[in-house]
Design a protein around this motif. Structure first.
Motif, PDB file in Angstrom:
ATOM      1  N   VAL A  12      49.738  25.776  31.357  1.00 52.67           N
ATOM      2  CA  VAL A  12      49.331  26.515  30.162  1.00 52.67           C
ATOM      3  C   VAL A  12      48.007  25.992  29.636  1.00 52.67           C
ATOM      4  O   VAL A  12      47.116  26.765  29.258  1.00 52.67           O
ATOM      5  N   GLU A  13      47.838  24.658  29.636  1.00 45.81           N
ATOM      6  CA  GLU A  13      46.587  24.108  29.095  1.00 45.81           C
ATOM      7  C   GLU A  13      45.386  24.544  29.923  1.00 45.81           C
ATOM      8  O   GLU A  13      44.319  24.832  29.380  1.00 45.81           O
ATOM      9  N   GLN A  14      45.583  24.611  31.254  1.00 53.13           N
ATOM     10  CA  GLN A  14      44.485  25.096  32.098  1.00 53.13           C
ATOM     11  C   GLN A  14      44.119  26.537  31.753  1.00 53.13           C
ATOM     12  O   GLN A  14      42.947  26.902  31.734  1.00 53.13           O
ATOM     13  N   GLN A  15      45.149  27.344  31.459  1.00 53.20           N
ATOM     14  CA  GLN A  15      44.860  28.742  31.132  1.00 53.20           C
ATOM     15  C   GLN A  15      44.199  28.865  29.773  1.00 53.20           C
ATOM     16  O   GLN A  15      43.423  29.793  29.531  1.00 53.20           O
ATOM     17  N   MET A  16      44.507  27.927  28.857  1.00 54.12           N
ATOM     18  CA  MET A  16      43.859  27.978  27.549  1.00 54.12           C
ATOM     19  C   MET A  16      42.383  27.655  27.693  1.00 54.12           C
ATOM     20  O   MET A  16      41.542  28.219  26.998  1.00 54.12           O
ATOM     21  N   ALA A  17      42.070  26.741  28.615  1.00 51.60           N
ATOM     22  CA  ALA A  17      40.665  26.365  28.801  1.00 51.60           C
ATOM     23  C   ALA A  17      39.915  27.448  29.561  1.00 51.60           C
ATOM     24  O   ALA A  17      38.783  27.774  29.216  1.00 51.60           O
ATOM     25  N   GLY A  18      40.538  28.019  30.592  1.00 53.94           N
ATOM     26  CA  GLY A  18      39.850  29.020  31.399  1.00 53.94           C
ATOM     27  C   GLY A  18      40.449  30.397  31.194  1.00 53.94           C
ATOM     28  O   GLY A  18      40.835  30.758  30.088  1.00 53.94           O
ATOM     29  N   ASN A  19      40.539  31.154  32.282  1.00 53.76           N
ATOM     30  CA  ASN A  19      41.125  32.484  32.211  1.00 53.76           C
ATOM     31  C   ASN A  19      42.612  32.417  32.513  1.00 53.76           C
ATOM     32  O   ASN A  19      43.109  31.454  33.081  1.00 53.76           O
ATOM     33  N   TRP A  20      43.326  33.488  32.147  1.00 58.82           N
ATOM     34  CA  TRP A  20      44.733  33.558  32.493  1.00 58.82           C
ATOM     35  C   TRP A  20      44.883  33.696  34.008  1.00 58.82           C
ATOM     36  O   TRP A  20      44.037  34.282  34.683  1.00 58.82           O
ATOM     37  N   ASN A  21      46.003  33.179  34.513  1.00 59.18           N
ATOM     38  CA  ASN A  21      46.221  33.181  35.956  1.00 59.18           C
ATOM     39  C   ASN A  21      46.372  34.574  36.539  1.00 59.18           C
ATOM     40  O   ASN A  21      46.172  34.769  37.734  1.00 59.18           O
ATOM     41  N   ILE A  22      46.712  35.558  35.705  1.00 55.63           N
ATOM     42  CA  ILE A  22      46.908  36.916  36.226  1.00 55.63           C
ATOM     43  C   ILE A  22      45.627  37.430  36.860  1.00 55.63           C
ATOM     44  O   ILE A  22      45.655  38.195  37.822  1.00 55.63           O
ATOM     45  N   PHE A  23      44.460  36.961  36.364  1.00 52.92           N
ATOM     46  CA  PHE A  23      43.193  37.452  36.922  1.00 52.92           C
ATOM     47  C   PHE A  23      42.944  36.900  38.316  1.00 52.92           C
ATOM     48  O   PHE A  23      42.210  37.494  39.090  1.00 52.92           O
ATOM     49  N   TYR A  24      43.557  35.719  38.615  1.00 53.61           N
ATOM     50  CA  TYR A  24      43.362  35.157  39.953  1.00 53.61           C
ATOM     51  C   TYR A  24      44.483  35.543  40.896  1.00 53.61           C
ATOM     52  O   TYR A  24      44.302  35.524  42.095  1.00 53.61           O
ATOM     53  N   GLN A  25      45.652  35.845  40.344  1.00 58.11           N
ATOM     54  CA  GLN A  25      46.831  36.064  41.185  1.00 58.11           C
ATOM     55  C   GLN A  25      47.532  37.382  40.858  1.00 58.11           C
ATOM     56  O   GLN A  25      48.730  37.388  40.581  1.00 58.11           O
ATOM     57  N   PRO A  26      46.823  38.520  40.886  1.00 60.14           N
ATOM     58  CA  PRO A  26      47.513  39.767  40.535  1.00 60.14           C
ATOM     59  C   PRO A  26      48.633  40.109  41.519  1.00 60.14           C
ATOM     60  O   PRO A  26      49.726  40.504  41.112  1.00 60.14           O
ATOM     61  N   LEU A  27      48.384  39.899  42.819  1.00 57.74           N
ATOM     62  CA  LEU A  27      49.400  40.225  43.817  1.00 57.74           C
ATOM     63  C   LEU A  27      50.598  39.284  43.680  1.00 57.74           C
ATOM     64  O   LEU A  27      51.757  39.718  43.720  1.00 57.74           O
ATOM     65  N   GLY A  28      50.295  38.012  43.470  1.00 58.98           N
ATOM     66  CA  GLY A  28      51.368  37.040  43.285  1.00 58.98           C
ATOM     67  C   GLY A  28      52.232  37.406  42.096  1.00 58.98           C
ATOM     68  O   GLY A  28      53.466  37.306  42.150  1.00 58.98           O
ATOM     69  N   PHE A  29      51.600  37.853  41.020  1.00 56.57           N
ATOM     70  CA  PHE A  29      52.371  38.237  39.831  1.00 56.57           C
ATOM     71  C   PHE A  29      53.265  39.427  40.124  1.00 56.57           C
ATOM     72  O   PHE A  29      54.424  39.466  39.717  1.00 56.57           O
ATOM     73  N   LEU A  30      52.726  40.408  40.868  1.00 63.98           N
ATOM     74  CA  LEU A  30      53.525  41.599  41.183  1.00 63.98           C
ATOM     75  C   LEU A  30      54.766  41.216  41.987  1.00 63.98           C
ATOM     76  O   LEU A  30      55.883  41.662  41.688  1.00 63.98           O
ATOM     77  N   ILE A  31      54.579  40.354  42.995  1.00 62.43           N
ATOM     78  CA  ILE A  31      55.712  39.917  43.808  1.00 62.43           C
ATOM     79  C   ILE A  31      56.709  39.160  42.930  1.00 62.43           C
ATOM     80  O   ILE A  31      57.920  39.374  43.008  1.00 62.43           O
ATOM     81  N   PHE A  32      56.183  38.295  42.066  1.00 63.91           N
ATOM     82  CA  PHE A  32      57.061  37.516  41.191  1.00 63.91           C
ATOM     83  C   PHE A  32      57.865  38.443  40.287  1.00 63.91           C
ATOM     84  O   PHE A  32      59.058  38.240  40.063  1.00 63.91           O
ATOM     85  N   LEU A  33      57.201  39.481  39.774  1.00 61.72           N
ATOM     86  CA  LEU A  33      57.891  40.416  38.870  1.00 61.72           C
ATOM     87  C   LEU A  33      59.031  41.128  39.591  1.00 61.72           C
ATOM     88  O   LEU A  33      60.158  41.192  39.082  1.00 61.72           O
ATOM     89  N   ILE A  34      58.755  41.612  40.802  1.00 63.34           N
ATOM     90  CA  ILE A  34      59.799  42.321  41.555  1.00 63.34           C
ATOM     91  C   ILE A  34      60.952  41.366  41.849  1.00 63.34           C
ATOM     92  O   ILE A  34      62.128  41.716  41.702  1.00 63.34           O
ATOM     93  N   CYS A  35      60.612  40.138  42.253  1.00 58.11           N
ATOM     94  CA  CYS A  35      61.663  39.177  42.554  1.00 58.11           C
ATOM     95  C   CYS A  35      62.454  38.834  41.297  1.00 58.11           C
ATOM     96  O   CYS A  35      63.661  38.600  41.366  1.00 58.11           O
TER      97      CYS A  35
END
Lengths: 351, 174
Positions: free
Chosen positions: A193-216
């Motif tokens: 979380v702290e890394q995301q507060m400093a930079g961008n949210w992880n969704i911008f780097y891992q959209p496909l990963g998020f989609l797979i995670f959501l389905i799972c």
């Protein structure tokens, strides 16, 4: 004489935090049942529950009372101890995951002569993400033990379906998270979380990963379109067919808690957790930042819970072989592809 | 006694009691559930040694995956105390003696091993079990055994797929 060197302050602090989080998740899960029925009503052009209290706001209490008042039936041929342990385990594992989630940064208590900084996370362990996987893999036992102890072949078949579904989708979920962990380089939820507060949210780097995670996550929570374990028209009622009263309530309730917790995990891992976009929290006072952090996390969570419900009332149920095909033949190769691409990009950027 | 010692004795007692219950429960399902308790106790010991990664992997792999497969098999075979074949008493005694001798040899080997003399376990300190160190060690010092183990896993996976593959004549549903 001091026998045990224990800082009692920290025990009280953690106990209060645990009590607050468990109460909070129970209340949110309770109102998720209400929300589910309201969302279903809106999607199907109905009104939904509107009798108990204004707008039906007391409906969850009425439902709970009904479940408590019903007769408790334990089948004669069942294994009594395991029959009770099944729903208890389902509930326990549903609640345990919340231990490693950072609900906010920290609050500063300075009154009555106490001056403490209280972290809003029960345990910041350096294997946070793996802890969640461990608890999720324990969640299978609640279903399997309950289904087997009922001594009913439909319950047993549904339990087997549920367990194999959870195990299959755990794999794709794990692989989709490996890509995220390669980016963050840590397993601690708080650091992520702290890394995301400093930079961008992880969704911008891992959209496909998020989609797979959501389905799972849909599959792990046994939610439609993956609610094969409780397919009413194929297996009567599923693994909790023999259950009645509050033991049935525990199974149904554990599903809603799982839904809430997996929404929180998605918000934490991919959408910045308690980070509020476009605001620099370090300029605010600690307590105000914690408060808006918690509110921001809860808003993200509610949005995800809504997506869970939306999908449930929109898509029809998969057939069992389609479910397994999707998990093993589509999601796992896709997650592996995502992992390789992420690894390649990381290596390329490092030069 | 410090909290660590209390935890150590508690976990040891839990592990031993659980292991005994695995052996003496009549119902195979109960045996499996007790085995899960044993794995949890062992994971607790790993945490005491500050090897959190090993602890959680032990839970995920053994308690979470392998034991679920055990449960699958036992539940579907529908074993229970009635169908279990009654073993000869002499067989039990012979088994106890041979197993006990094996345990004695193991204990003696561990006690007399030169590498273990005058060593105590590092409780609450030491960082070899943390994921960072473990990853470094696995990919530098022990890279060859690590890769060989992964080839072994791959062959096991391929074998499982070959065995599980349907014959062409069989119907396609489950």
């Amino acid at each position: 004489m001091v026998l045990l060197q224990i800082d009692f302050g920290i025990i009280i602090e953690k106990l209060v935090l645990i009590a607050a989080i468990i109460t909070g998740s129970l209340v949110i899960a309770m109102y998720a049942t209400y929300g589910e029925r309201k969302v279903a009503a809106v999607l199907q052009d109905r009104r939904g529950p509107n009798r108990a209290g204004p707008m039906g706001i007391l409906q969850p209490l009425a439902d709970g009372l009904k479940l408590f008042m019903k007769e408790e039936i334990i089948p004669n041929t069942s294994n009594k101890f395991l029959f009770i342990m099944g729903p208890s385990l389902a509930m326990l594992t549903a609640m345990m995951t919340s231990a490693v989630i950072p609900w906010g940064n920290e609050i500063h208590i300075n009154m009555l002569g106490i001056d403490r900084h209280v972290s809003l996370q029960i345990a910041d362990i350096n294997i946070g993400v793996l802890f969640i996987f461990g608890v999720v893999s324990m969640g299978v036992y609640g279903i399997m033990i309950g289904g087997w102890a009922s001594n009913n072949k439909f319950s047993l078949m549904a339990a087997m379906r549920g367990a194999s579904q959870v195990i299959s989708y755990e794999l794709a979920m794990g692989i989709s998270l490996i890509a995220l962990l390669m980016l963050t380089g840590t397993l601690s939820m708080k650091t992520i979380v702290e890394q995301q507060m400093a930079g961008n949210w992880n969704i911008f780097y891992q959209p496909l990963g998020f989609l797979i995670f959501l389905i799972c996550a849909f599959a792990e929570c046994n939610r439609a379109p993956f609610d094969l374990p409780e397919a009413e028209n194929e297996l009567n009622f599923g693994y909790h067919q023999e259950y009645s009263s509050m033991k049935l309530g525990f199974y149904l309730f554990a599903e809603y808690i799982n839904m809430f917790i997996s929404s929180v995990i998605m918000a934490t891992l991919f959408f910045g957790g308690y980070d509020v976009p476009f605001i620099d929290e370090s300029t605010l006072s600690v307590n105000v930042a914690a408060l808006i952090g918690i509110i921001s996390l809860l808003i993200k969570t509610v949005i995800f819970i809504f997506i869970f419900m939306w999908v449930r009332w929109t898509l029809p149920r998969f057939r069992y072989d389609q479910l397994m095909n999707l998990g093993w033949k589509n999601l796992i190769p896709l997650a592996l592809f995502n992992m390789f691409v992420t690894g390649a990009v990381i290596l390329w950027r490092q030069g | 006694m410090s909290t660590t010692e209390i935890l150590f004795w508690f976990l040891s007692a839990l592990a031993l009691a659980g292991a005994t219950m695995v052996l003496i429960s009549k119902n195979p399902i109960h045996s499996i559930l007790w085995l899960i308790v044993v794995f949890f106790a062992i994971s607790g010991h790993y945490v005491l040694l500050n090897a959190q990664f090993l602890a959680i992997v032990n839970i995920i792999v053994y308690a979470g995956a392998i034991m679920v497969l055990f449960l699958f098999v036992v539940m579907l075979m529908n074993l229970n105390s009635d169908t279990e074949p009654q073993k000869n008493n002499w067989l039990k005694i012979a088994g106890a003696i041979s197993g006990g001798s094996l345990m004695l040899i193991m204990v003696d080997v561990v006690r007399s091993a030169a590498e273990l003399q005058n060593k105590t376990a590092m409780v609450k300190e030491g960082n070899i079990g943390l994921i960072k160190n473990l990853g470094k060690v696995l990919f530098t010092d022990y890279i060859v055994p690590f890769e060989i183990a992964s080839v072994l896993f791959l062959s096991a996976m391929v074998g499982a797929v070959v065995i599980g593959k349907k014959e062409s004549g069989e119907p396609a549903n489950m």
